[in-house]
Design a protein around this motif. Structure first.
Motif, mmCIF file in Angstrom:
data_model
loop_
_atom_site.group_PDB
_atom_site.id
_atom_site.type_symbol
_atom_site.label_atom_id
_atom_site.label_comp_id
_atom_site.label_asym_id
_atom_site.label_seq_id
_atom_site.Cartn_x
_atom_site.Cartn_y
_atom_site.Cartn_z
ATOM 1 N N VAL A 119 0.835 -1.209 0.000
ATOM 2 C CA VAL A 119 0.000 0.000 0.000
ATOM 3 C C VAL A 119 0.867 1.256 0.000
ATOM 4 O O VAL A 119 0.469 2.303 -0.502
ATOM 5 C CB VAL A 119 -0.968 -0.027 1.204
ATOM 6 C CG1 VAL A 119 -1.710 1.294 1.347
ATOM 7 C CG2 VAL A 119 -1.968 -1.171 1.057
ATOM 8 N N ARG A 120 2.077 1.155 0.519
ATOM 9 C CA ARG A 120 3.022 2.277 0.539
ATOM 10 C C ARG A 120 3.570 2.579 -0.863
ATOM 11 O O ARG A 120 4.025 3.687 -1.133
ATOM 12 C CB ARG A 120 4.183 1.916 1.470
ATOM 13 C CG ARG A 120 5.267 2.973 1.642
ATOM 14 C CD ARG A 120 4.845 4.077 2.576
ATOM 15 N NE ARG A 120 5.986 4.693 3.257
ATOM 16 C CZ ARG A 120 5.861 5.637 4.166
ATOM 17 N NH1 ARG A 120 4.668 6.054 4.526
ATOM 18 N NH2 ARG A 120 6.925 6.160 4.748
ATOM 19 N N SER A 121 3.526 1.608 -1.755
ATOM 20 C CA SER A 121 4.209 1.703 -3.041
ATOM 21 C C SER A 121 3.337 2.342 -4.121
ATOM 22 O O SER A 121 2.180 2.703 -3.885
ATOM 23 C CB SER A 121 4.635 0.307 -3.498
ATOM 24 O OG SER A 121 3.521 -0.413 -4.014
ATOM 25 N N ASP A 122 3.902 2.417 -5.323
ATOM 26 C CA ASP A 122 3.176 2.955 -6.472
ATOM 27 C C ASP A 122 2.152 1.988 -7.034
ATOM 28 O O ASP A 122 1.478 2.300 -8.029
ATOM 29 C CB ASP A 122 4.153 3.372 -7.573
ATOM 30 C CG ASP A 122 5.046 2.223 -8.040
ATOM 31 O OD1 ASP A 122 5.184 1.229 -7.303
ATOM 32 O OD2 ASP A 122 5.631 2.328 -9.137
ATOM 33 N N ASN A 123 1.997 0.828 -6.417
ATOM 34 C CA ASN A 123 0.965 -0.118 -6.857
ATOM 35 C C ASN A 123 -0.433 0.308 -6.429
ATOM 36 O O ASN A 123 -1.424 -0.164 -6.997
ATOM 37 C CB ASN A 123 1.241 -1.515 -6.306
ATOM 38 C CG ASN A 123 2.252 -2.276 -7.143
ATOM 39 O OD1 ASN A 123 2.674 -1.810 -8.190
ATOM 40 N ND2 ASN A 123 2.641 -3.447 -6.671
ATOM 41 N N PHE A 124 -0.527 1.185 -5.425
ATOM 42 C CA PHE A 124 -1.832 1.560 -4.885
ATOM 43 C C PHE A 124 -1.923 3.071 -4.682
ATOM 44 O O PHE A 124 -0.942 3.721 -4.308
ATOM 45 C CB PHE A 124 -2.089 0.850 -3.551
ATOM 46 C CG PHE A 124 -2.234 -0.626 -3.686
ATOM 47 C CD1 PHE A 124 -3.445 -1.198 -4.035
ATOM 48 C CD2 PHE A 124 -1.138 -1.458 -3.507
ATOM 49 C CE1 PHE A 124 -3.570 -2.565 -4.181
ATOM 50 C CE2 PHE A 124 -1.254 -2.827 -3.659
ATOM 51 C CZ PHE A 124 -2.472 -3.384 -3.992
ATOM 52 N N TYR A 125 -3.115 3.589 -4.919
ATOM 53 C CA TYR A 125 -3.386 4.996 -4.649
ATOM 54 C C TYR A 125 -4.543 5.053 -3.668
ATOM 55 O O TYR A 125 -5.645 4.563 -3.951
ATOM 56 C CB TYR A 125 -3.725 5.748 -5.935
ATOM 57 C CG TYR A 125 -3.952 7.224 -5.731
ATOM 58 C CD1 TYR A 125 -2.991 8.010 -5.098
ATOM 59 C CD2 TYR A 125 -5.115 7.842 -6.186
ATOM 60 C CE1 TYR A 125 -3.185 9.369 -4.914
ATOM 61 C CE2 TYR A 125 -5.315 9.203 -6.011
ATOM 62 C CZ TYR A 125 -4.340 9.964 -5.373
ATOM 63 O OH TYR A 125 -4.545 11.315 -5.193
ATOM 64 N N VAL A 126 -4.300 5.643 -2.499
ATOM 65 C CA VAL A 126 -5.299 5.652 -1.425
ATOM 66 C C VAL A 126 -5.428 7.083 -0.898
ATOM 67 O O VAL A 126 -4.933 7.396 0.194
ATOM 68 C CB VAL A 126 -4.887 4.685 -0.291
ATOM 69 C CG1 VAL A 126 -6.030 4.511 0.703
ATOM 70 C CG2 VAL A 126 -4.457 3.330 -0.838
ATOM 71 N N PRO A 127 -6.074 7.974 -1.647
ATOM 72 C CA PRO A 127 -6.142 9.367 -1.201
ATOM 73 C C PRO A 127 -6.905 9.551 0.100
ATOM 74 O O PRO A 127 -6.593 10.449 0.881
ATOM 75 C CB PRO A 127 -6.840 10.071 -2.370
ATOM 76 C CG PRO A 127 -7.572 8.990 -3.096
ATOM 77 C CD PRO A 127 -6.743 7.760 -2.951
ATOM 78 N N GLY A 128 -7.921 8.722 0.338
ATOM 79 C CA GLY A 128 -8.619 8.752 1.613
ATOM 80 C C GLY A 128 -9.296 10.066 1.930
ATOM 81 O O GLY A 128 -9.291 10.511 3.080
ATOM 82 N N LEU A 129 -9.903 10.687 0.942
ATOM 83 C CA LEU A 129 -10.519 11.992 1.161
ATOM 84 C C LEU A 129 -11.736 11.925 2.070
ATOM 85 O O LEU A 129 -12.127 12.926 2.667
ATOM 86 C CB LEU A 129 -10.912 12.604 -0.193
ATOM 87 C CG LEU A 129 -9.751 12.847 -1.167
ATOM 88 C CD1 LEU A 129 -10.278 13.417 -2.467
ATOM 89 C CD2 LEU A 129 -8.709 13.763 -0.552
#
Length: 498
Positions: A65-75
């Motif tokens: 989840v820390r990497s460029d495999n995932f995008y988690v903006p969490g707005l």
């Protein structure tokens, strides 16, 4: 077969819940009284294996989840994985940072207990005693390897200590931690049998595979921080170990990608070492299955497709990044197997929130979300080959051998062959091959690519503008505030965090 964990379920049940980890046994027997015969040691070692349950979860959140495999903006939410994904500086009270530190030490405590009491009086057969010591040291090395990759230098606790003594043990240097890991793994190599006695247990060959990964990680750049890379120049040592694994003949190529991960074909020739999880069909959380798939699929999808609750909530949705999704060739079988790009919710609406389904085996449903039976691979034969290709590229070795290895992987994925493979091309192939297996972040750090790759990705994919720029300090995590407050001044905080 999963008989390594089928034995002694009652023992595991006592340690399956986090709140129970430090409770004394019901009988109140002391540790010294417990270790009376070989069976008692086998029970205790099962407890050490059980502590591995954290590994897949921590590497999912702290590496994938820390990497460029995932995008988690969490707005829309404040879930604990959101600031980890967004390279936030305020992580010192994050529960995932706490667990990533605490959980391996639970395993280390159990391992130290076994090693403290193991002797010829209680286990007279030397081969059995050697195997027990080798297993335990292999696992202890794996616990410390996770710790050094995520936090840099950590306290080395190599024996049973009292709570008071533990309060005075400082963090060791990264080099000292690696020396300890290397010593444990070399002991394991000399003590363990040459073949795996039971699926899910290590052999001397498995210990060589882990040591090769350790050597590669040590050989990565230091980035000017006290992180996992030391520039140690251990690539040739790693290559020798990888060749030993390949030449052992114990592992081999699996032609069908999906069958590597299915419950019905687990422990196949591609699996060098994996966490053996059991679908607890009887119900109840006894700590023998895994919650990992539940941490990956979406809660809204589960309401329609699963007979129980759970999943990633909509206010903290974890999605494969657009860059990753766009990088798949339309013929790549790993895409459809690993990722569900769209699905229909309970209201009949189509959602395009892609989710991970790589470890979601609907043919082996548990009775609840905590006890999926799918195994989690820690070392695969494919990774052995691709680590070898990495070393050959870095050392000016055979280009044709590198191309052959990468094209084996691509052919299985349904892709055309390529030539003159570069390190960047190899990493891109690893990204898809080992998606959601907890390797992407470590791959980028080890190869010196993490700063440039992450910042280039952030510039393209961070539509919400919530991510910090990647910097060397973010390669490792902070020490959790709980640890800093136990004995103020004993640990120095890792730079870069508030």
């Amino acid at each position: 077969m999963k008989n390594i964990f089928i034995v002694l379920i009652s023992l595991i049940a006592l340690t399956s819940c986090e709140d129970e980890l430090y409770q004394a046994p019901i009988s109140n027997r002391s540790a010294a009284d417990f270790y009376r015969n070989e069976t008692d040691f086998e029970q205790a070692i099962v407890g050490v294996y059980n502590a591995l349950g954290y590994h897949s979860i921590s590497n999912f959140y702290l590496a994938d989840v820390r990497s460029d495999n995932f995008y988690v903006p969490g707005l829309a939410g404040v879930r604990e994985w959101i600031p980890i994904s967004n390279l936030n500086r305020n992580l010192t009270t994050n529960p995932l940072i706490r667990d990533g530190w605490d959980d391996p030490y639970v395993g280390i405590l159990r391992a130290n207990s076994v090693l403290n009491y193991l002797n010829s009086n209680v286990v007279p057969e030397e081969s059995t005693r050697n195997r027990m010591e080798g297993e335990t040291k292999f696992l202890r090395a794996l616990f410390y390897f996770d710790l050094v990759r995520f936090y840099g230098g950590v306290p080395i606790i190599d024996k049973l200590v009292t709570p008071g003594e533990a309060l005075d043990i400082p963090r060791s240097s990264v080099q000292e931690v690696y020396n300890f890991i290397e010593s444990d793994l070399n002991d394991a190599i000399s003590l363990l049998p040459s073949t795996v006695p039971v699926f899910g247990k290590p052999s001397s060959v498995v210990a060589k595979a882990l040591l090769a990964r350790v050597y590669l990680t040590m050989s990565g750049p230091a980035y000017g921080i006290n992180g996992p890379g030391l520039g140690a120049n251990k690539q040739n040592d790693a290559l020798g170990l990888l060749n030993d694994v390949i030449n052992s003949g114990q592992y081999g190529w699996v032609n069908d990608y999906a069958s590597i991960f299915k419950s019905s074909s687990e422990n196949n020739p591609d699996i060098v070492f994996s966490i053996q999880n059991i679908n607890d069909g009887a119900g109840g959380d006894r700590g023998i299955g895994t919650i990992l798939p539940t941490l990956m699929y979406h809660e809204s999808w589960a309401r329609v497709n699963l007979p129980f609750a759970g999943g990633v909530p909509s206010d903290g949705i974890i999605e494969p990044s657009n860059q990753l999704l766009d990088s798949y060739d339309e013929n790549d079988v790993r895409d459809d197997f690993s990722i569900l790009r769209s699905w229909t919710d309970a209201n009949g609406n189509v959602s395009n929130n892609a989710m991970i389904i790589k470890f979601l085996d609907l043919e082996d449903l548990p009775v609840d979300r905590f006890n999926w039976g799918i195994n989690f691979p820690i070392i695969r034969y494919t990774d052995i080959l691709m680590m070898k290709a990495e070393i050959l590229l870095q050392s000016g070795g055979s280009q044709s051998e590198v191309d052959d290895i990468v094209n084996m992987v691509r052919e299985r994925a349904g892709l055309d062959p390529i030539s003159n493979v570069t390190l960047d091309m190899l990493l891109e192939e690893r990204r898809k091959e080992f998606f959601a297996e907890g390797l992407r972040w470590h791959d980028l750090v080890r190869t010196g690519k993490v700063i440039d790759v992450m910042n280039a990705w952030i510039a393209v994919d961070d539509d919400a503008g919530v991510m910090n720029q990647m910097e060397p300090n973010f390669i490792i995590y902070p020490v959790h505030q709980n640890q800093l407050e136990v004995n103020p001044g004993l640990y120095e905080q890792n730079p870069g965090y508030n």
